[in-house]
Design an enzyme around this catalytic site. Structure first.
Site, short mmCIF file in Angstrom:
data_model
loop_
_atom_site.label_atom_id
_atom_site.label_comp_id
_atom_site.label_asym_id
_atom_site.label_seq_id
_atom_site.Cartn_x
_atom_site.Cartn_y
_atom_site.Cartn_z
N ASP A 51 -35.96 40.48 33.20
CA ASP A 51 -36.71 40.93 33.67
C ASP A 51 -37.10 42.32 33.45
OD1 ASP A 51 -38.24 42.54 36.22
OD2 ASP A 51 -36.54 42.37 37.40
N GLU A 130 -24.66 62.10 11.78
CA GLU A 130 -23.22 62.63 12.07
C GLU A 130 -23.14 63.01 13.32
OE1 GLU A 130 -22.51 64.69 7.64
OE2 GLU A 130 -22.92 65.90 9.47
N GLU A 132 -21.68 63.65 16.80
CA GLU A 132 -20.60 64.39 17.26
C GLU A 132 -20.29 64.24 18.96
OE1 GLU A 132 -20.84 68.54 14.45
OE2 GLU A 132 -21.78 68.40 16.41
N GLU A 213 -13.50 68.33 15.36
CA GLU A 213 -14.97 69.28 15.01
C GLU A 213 -14.42 70.59 15.66
OE1 GLU A 213 -17.53 70.37 13.94
OE2 GLU A 213 -17.88 68.58 12.72
N GLU A 221 -15.62 63.95 15.08
CA GLU A 221 -16.96 63.52 14.54
C GLU A 221 -16.26 62.47 13.76
OE1 GLU A 221 -19.51 65.04 10.43
OE2 GLU A 221 -19.64 66.09 12.39
N HIS A 270 -26.37 65.91 12.95
CA HIS A 270 -26.92 66.16 11.76
C HIS A 270 -27.48 64.91 10.87
CE1 HIS A 270 -24.23 69.63 11.95
NE2 HIS A 270 -24.93 69.70 12.81
N ARG A 341 -25.80 76.20 6.74
CA ARG A 341 -25.65 75.70 7.91
C ARG A 341 -26.24 76.37 9.11
NH1 ARG A 341 -21.60 73.42 5.25
NH2 ARG A 341 -21.00 71.09 5.66
N GLU A 360 -30.66 67.28 4.90
CA GLU A 360 -29.75 66.86 6.33
C GLU A 360 -30.52 67.87 7.39
OE1 GLU A 360 -24.98 68.03 7.84
OE2 GLU A 360 -26.46 69.75 7.10
N ARG A 362 -30.71 69.25 11.11
CA ARG A 362 -29.45 69.74 11.92
C ARG A 362 -29.86 69.59 13.34
NH1 ARG A 362 -25.20 71.41 9.30
NH2 ARG A 362 -24.69 72.90 10.76
#
Length: 471
Positions: A51, A130, A132, A213, A221, A270, A341, A360, A362
């Site tokens: 459904d 990644e 977390e 982490e 992580e 990330h 970062r 990467e 983030r």
């Protein structure tokens, strides 16, 4: 595996139940189960009905009949259920037209991969999220007309170091933003994370590393080896399922909520990504900044330019924007840089191997629907390549420490879900290329998410009483 091989595997493993799983529009796994006697090659051709009007973001009640077609390549014996069960991820089809369902997020991901090949730019994209999460001992929450609250507790929480409840040995708790990553006894969840890893491996997922982490109170992580887009989205759904169920069975509760704790790091996701043509990594060039090719730089340009609208899918909750604030390692400024970062796009520099070159991104968080989020990122990157979109010049410094006058000149991520939704309304043509996303899907997404914003805006917040009760 072929359907015939899946059936043989089920009988070899003593499977009694086959669980058919699919994802709703917002990213929650749904399922129903059949006895193994109903597992046949015919099922893989004709599917099983359900459904669709009872699934978020799918059909109206007058057009509710839908079909699941199992993907045999996703079959795995569930490592967590007591009754021997095989899990198979399915795609959603319309039984009238016989075509894939346009609002099936998995179909969107598959179309994005097909579109990539059709452009001739690359043959495959690889993805390494990644994700977390926090592991708590207890969580309670409720909301009514006359009250609203949440209460979180964790044996790791630094706030418990001074409790006077007759509990001995309250030391060895990571302080706020100091959970990355002391050994036990400060890290109290080593064995639990190791059990999660064992269950992930049993579920067919290649795990690279697990660790505590930054956050106190059990932030964790676990990283998976990279895979192609749809396959990684499939794996991320299994990843969240295994994490939640392993913790639940051990008396804990895991949450992928982006910002469950005030004053400490939120949980991001990330997303490492790269484009390949056969066995050539198209993101690598020895002459480019941080080893990036022109194509990779343009890909970044597309990601940064379209980030406000990407985040409507990749940071899709009101809570997501509690995380996207300065000071907690969350990327607020739409810049790129190597090793940095504080930038929205980081270029990892761990290896000089050309095959390891990647970007990467983030800004996303694990509350997203990975099929839609990955597809949106890919489409933005491809738009950058096709139009040779140049990103702002890279900034190899802590963006949070810049003078105020410099910070105000940097492009920044939206500060609320409402802003991201507005960006998606005004910037989605790149998503419509190749019919990957449809206007109907985008409009449905906007409608659902605008309602979430409205529901939050209409309710008093507990902190408002702290601020305004005596006004």
């Amino acid at each position: 595996m072929t359907p015939k091989e899946v059936i043989a595997r089920a009988h070899e493993a003593g499977v009694a139940i086959v669980d058919l799983r699919f994802v709703d529009l917002l990213g929650t796994w749904q399922h129903f189960s059949i006895p193994v006697s109903e597992l046949s090659e015919k099922l893989f051709l004709e599917g099983a009905g359900f459904d669709g009007s009872s699934i978020r973001g799918f059909q109206h009640i007058h057009e509710s009949d839908m079909i699941l077609i199992p993907d045999p390549s996703t079959a795995v014996v569930d490592p967590l259920l007591k009754v021997p069960t095989m899990s198979i991820t399915c795609s959603v089809y319309d039984p009238v037209t016989g075509q894939p369902y346009s609002r099936d997020p998995r179909y969107v991901a598959q179309k994005a991969e097909n579109y990539l090949r059709e452009t001739g730019i690359a043959t495959v994209s690889y993805w390494g999220p990644e994700a977390e999460f926090y592991i708590f001992n207890s969580i309670r929450f409720d909301q009514d007309s006359h009250y609203g609250f949440y209460f979180i507790d964790s044996e790791e929480g630094i706030w418990n170091s001074g409790n006077d409840g007759g509990v001995p040995n309250l030391g060895y708790r990571p302080r706020f933003k100091e959970g990355y990553f002391p050994v036990p006894p400060t890290d109290k969840l080593q064995d639990l994370r190791s059990e999660i890893v064992q269950n992930l491996i049993a579920a067919g997922i290649d795990v690279e590393v697990h660790h505590h982490e930054v956050g106190t109170a059990g932030q964790a992580e676990i990283d998976m080896a990279f895979k192609s887009l749809t396959r990684m989205a499939d794996q991320l759904m299994m990843y969240k399922y295994v994490v939640k169920n392993t913790c639940y069975q051990k008396g804990y509760v895991a949450t992928f909520m982006p910002k469950p704790i005030f004053g400490d790091n939120g949980s991001g996701m990330h997303v490492h990504q790269s484009l390949w043509k056969e066995d050539q990594n198209l993101f690598f060039s020895p002459e480019g900044y941080a080893g990036l090719s022109d194509l990779a730089r343009w890909y970044i340009g597309g990601i940064l330019l379209h980030s406000p609208s990407i985040l409507a899918f990749a940071a899709p909750t009101t809570n997501s924007y509690r995380r996207l604030v300065p000071g907690f390692e969350a990327p607020v400024y739409l810049m790129y840089s190597k090793r940095n970062r504080s930038a929205c796009v980081r270029i990892p520099m761990y290896s000089n191997n050309p095959k390891a070159k990647r970007i990467e991104y983030r800004a996303p968080d694990p509350s997203c629907n990975p099929y839609l989020a990955f597809a949106a990122m890919l489409m933005a990157g491809l738009d950058g390549i096709k139009n040779k979109i140049e990103p702002p010049a890279p900034m190899d410094q802590d963006l949070y420490e810049l003078p105020e006058e410099a910070i105000t000149k940097l492009p920044s991520a939206p500060s609320s879900l409402a802003e991201s939704l507005s960006a998606l309304e005004n910037d989605h043509d790149y998503l419509l290329q190749g019919d990957v996303f449809t206007k109907d899907l985008i409009e449905t997404w906007l409608s659902i998410k605008k309602k979430e914003v409205s529901e939050i805006n209409r309710r008093p917040h507990p902190y408002e009483f702290f601020m305004y009760h005596d006004a």
